[in-house]
Design a protein around this motif. Structure first.
Motif, PDB file in Angstrom:
ATOM      1  N   ALA A  60      38.025  46.376  36.626  1.00  0.00           N
ATOM      2  CA  ALA A  60      38.285  47.101  37.868  1.00  0.00           C
ATOM      3  C   ALA A  60      38.982  46.210  38.888  1.00  0.00           C
ATOM      4  N   LYS A  61      38.623  44.940  38.929  1.00  0.00           N
ATOM      5  CA  LYS A  61      39.278  44.008  39.862  1.00  0.00           C
ATOM      6  C   LYS A  61      40.744  43.818  39.495  1.00  0.00           C
ATOM      7  N   LEU A  62      41.018  43.672  38.209  1.00  0.00           N
ATOM      8  CA  LEU A  62      42.395  43.442  37.768  1.00  0.00           C
ATOM      9  C   LEU A  62      43.286  44.653  37.973  1.00  0.00           C
ATOM     10  N   THR A  63      42.740  45.834  37.784  1.00  0.00           N
ATOM     11  CA  THR A  63      43.551  47.036  37.890  1.00  0.00           C
ATOM     12  C   THR A  63      43.627  47.594  39.302  1.00  0.00           C
ATOM     13  N   GLY A  64      42.826  47.036  40.224  1.00  0.00           N
ATOM     14  CA  GLY A  64      42.843  47.501  41.607  1.00  0.00           C
ATOM     15  C   GLY A  64      41.858  48.619  41.887  1.00  0.00           C
ATOM     16  N   HIS A  65      41.145  49.060  40.853  1.00  0.00           N
ATOM     17  CA  HIS A  65      40.170  50.139  41.017  1.00  0.00           C
ATOM     18  C   HIS A  65      39.005  49.701  41.901  1.00  0.00           C
ATOM     19  N   ALA A  66      38.641  48.439  41.846  1.00  0.00           N
ATOM     20  CA  ALA A  66      37.533  47.929  42.660  1.00  0.00           C
ATOM     21  C   ALA A  66      37.882  47.959  44.141  1.00  0.00           C
ATOM     22  N   ASP A  67      39.161  47.793  44.478  1.00  0.00           N
ATOM     23  CA  ASP A  67      39.580  47.863  45.869  1.00  0.00           C
ATOM     24  C   ASP A  67      39.550  49.292  46.393  1.00  0.00           C
ATOM     25  N   LYS A  68      39.871  50.244  45.532  1.00  0.00           N
ATOM     26  CA  LYS A  68      39.894  51.648  45.950  1.00  0.00           C
ATOM     27  C   LYS A  68      38.484  52.185  46.186  1.00  0.00           C
ATOM     28  N   GLN A  69      37.555  51.781  45.340  1.00  0.00           N
ATOM     29  CA  GLN A  69      36.177  52.265  45.449  1.00  0.00           C
ATOM     30  C   GLN A  69      35.225  51.083  45.586  1.00  0.00           C
ATOM     31  N   ARG A  70      35.290  50.428  46.722  1.00  0.00           N
ATOM     32  CA  ARG A  70      34.480  49.218  46.951  1.00  0.00           C
ATOM     33  C   ARG A  70      32.991  49.482  46.798  1.00  0.00           C
ATOM     34  N   THR A  71      32.510  50.574  47.363  1.00  0.00           N
ATOM     35  CA  THR A  71      31.071  50.835  47.322  1.00  0.00           C
ATOM     36  C   THR A  71      30.562  51.029  45.900  1.00  0.00           C
ATOM     37  N   LYS A  72      31.391  51.569  45.052  1.00  0.00           N
ATOM     38  CA  LYS A  72      30.988  51.801  43.661  1.00  0.00           C
ATOM     39  C   LYS A  72      30.768  50.477  42.930  1.00  0.00           C
ATOM     40  N   PHE A  73      31.639  49.497  43.185  1.00  0.00           N
ATOM     41  CA  PHE A  73      31.578  48.256  42.429  1.00  0.00           C
ATOM     42  C   PHE A  73      30.796  47.149  43.137  1.00  0.00           C
ATOM     43  N   GLU A  74      30.578  47.260  44.449  1.00  0.00           N
ATOM     44  CA  GLU A  74      29.814  46.233  45.159  1.00  0.00           C
ATOM     45  C   GLU A  74      28.362  46.223  44.724  1.00  0.00           C
ATOM     46  N   GLY A  75      27.817  47.399  44.458  1.00  0.00           N
ATOM     47  CA  GLY A  75      26.404  47.491  44.109  1.00  0.00           C
ATOM     48  C   GLY A  75      26.079  47.140  42.674  1.00  0.00           C
ATOM     49  N   ARG A  76      27.064  46.928  41.872  1.00  0.00           N
ATOM     50  CA  ARG A  76      26.802  46.630  40.454  1.00  0.00           C
ATOM     51  C   ARG A  76      26.299  45.214  40.277  1.00  0.00           C
ATOM     52  N   ASN A  77      25.278  45.079  39.482  1.00  0.00           N
ATOM     53  CA  ASN A  77      24.730  43.763  39.179  1.00  0.00           C
ATOM     54  C   ASN A  77      25.124  43.330  37.780  1.00  0.00           C
ATOM     55  N   GLU A  78      26.395  43.460  37.482  1.00  0.00           N
ATOM     56  CA  GLU A  78      26.900  43.033  36.187  1.00  0.00           C
ATOM     57  C   GLU A  78      27.086  41.529  36.204  1.00  0.00           C
ATOM     58  N   PRO A  79      26.858  40.883  35.086  1.00  0.00           N
ATOM     59  CA  PRO A  79      27.113  39.443  35.064  1.00  0.00           C
ATOM     60  C   PRO A  79      28.601  39.177  35.262  1.00  0.00           C
ATOM     61  N   ASP A  80      28.900  38.213  36.084  1.00  0.00           N
ATOM     62  CA  ASP A  80      30.299  37.873  36.342  1.00  0.00           C
ATOM     63  C   ASP A  80      30.748  36.879  35.280  1.00  0.00           C
ATOM     64  N   VAL A  81      31.323  37.418  34.209  1.00  0.00           N
ATOM     65  CA  VAL A  81      31.748  36.586  33.087  1.00  0.00           C
ATOM     66  C   VAL A  81      33.155  36.088  33.391  1.00  0.00           C
ATOM     67  N   THR A  82      33.260  34.812  33.644  1.00  0.00           N
ATOM     68  CA  THR A  82      34.561  34.256  34.003  1.00  0.00           C
ATOM     69  C   THR A  82      35.177  33.438  32.881  1.00  0.00           C
ATOM     70  N   ASP A  83      34.438  33.247  31.814  1.00  0.00           N
ATOM     71  CA  ASP A  83      35.000  32.454  30.724  1.00  0.00           C
ATOM     72  C   ASP A  83      36.052  33.241  29.963  1.00  0.00           C
ATOM     73  N   ASP A  84      37.010  32.511  29.465  1.00  0.00           N
ATOM     74  CA  ASP A  84      38.140  33.089  28.745  1.00  0.00           C
ATOM     75  C   ASP A  84      37.709  33.470  27.333  1.00  0.00           C
TER      76      ASP A  84
END
Length: 129
Positions: free
Chosen positions: A11-35
């Motif tokens: 969602a961050k890469l596609t811009g969807h997270a910016d359009k619906q901030r409230t939807k994605f702010e509350g998610r407690n998904e692990p932030d996987v940053t490894d390649d």
């Protein structure tokens, strides 16, 4: 069946997270940053090339996608091999399923609000702004 949730990283890469901030702010998904890393050594040369192609085409892949990516790379590598003429319907269906699980199909990208390459804004914006 409910539609699968869009991963936060996608969602961050596609811009969807910016359009619906409230939807994605509350998610407690692990932030996987490894390649996703380099291909497994047991893959053949065609599969390793397919791995790198898929990795470049789908930038949100991470280490949790390695299993699906290995399957997809193996099948796509068979398609690239001139000696392996017939891949088969079952293998192609499995490839499609792997792409779907990784969020790499056009339908999945459209669900997340991704725009096709070269299309930076909506053509109708000039009439509504």
């Amino acid at each position: 069946m409910a539609r699968p949730r869009t991963p936060k990283a996608k969602a961050k890469l596609t811009g969807h997270a910016d359009k619906q901030r409230t939807k994605f702010e509350g998610r407690n998904e692990p932030d996987v940053t490894d390649d996703v890393g380099e291909p497994f050594p047991w893959l053949n040369d065609f599969a390793k090339e397919a791995w790198r192609d898929i990795k470049a085409e789908v930038p949100w892949l991470n280490s949790s996608h390695r299993g699906f990516l290995a399957i997809a790379a193996r099948i796509r590598g068979r398609m690239m091999d001139p000696k392996d003429i017939d891949v088969g319907v079952q293998a192609l269906n499995l490839l499609r399923q792997c792409y779907g699980q990784m969020g790499a199909t056009p339908a999945d990208a459209s669900k997340a609000g991704a725009k096709p390459d070269g299309e930076s804004k909506d053509p109708a914006d000039e009439f509504f702004d």
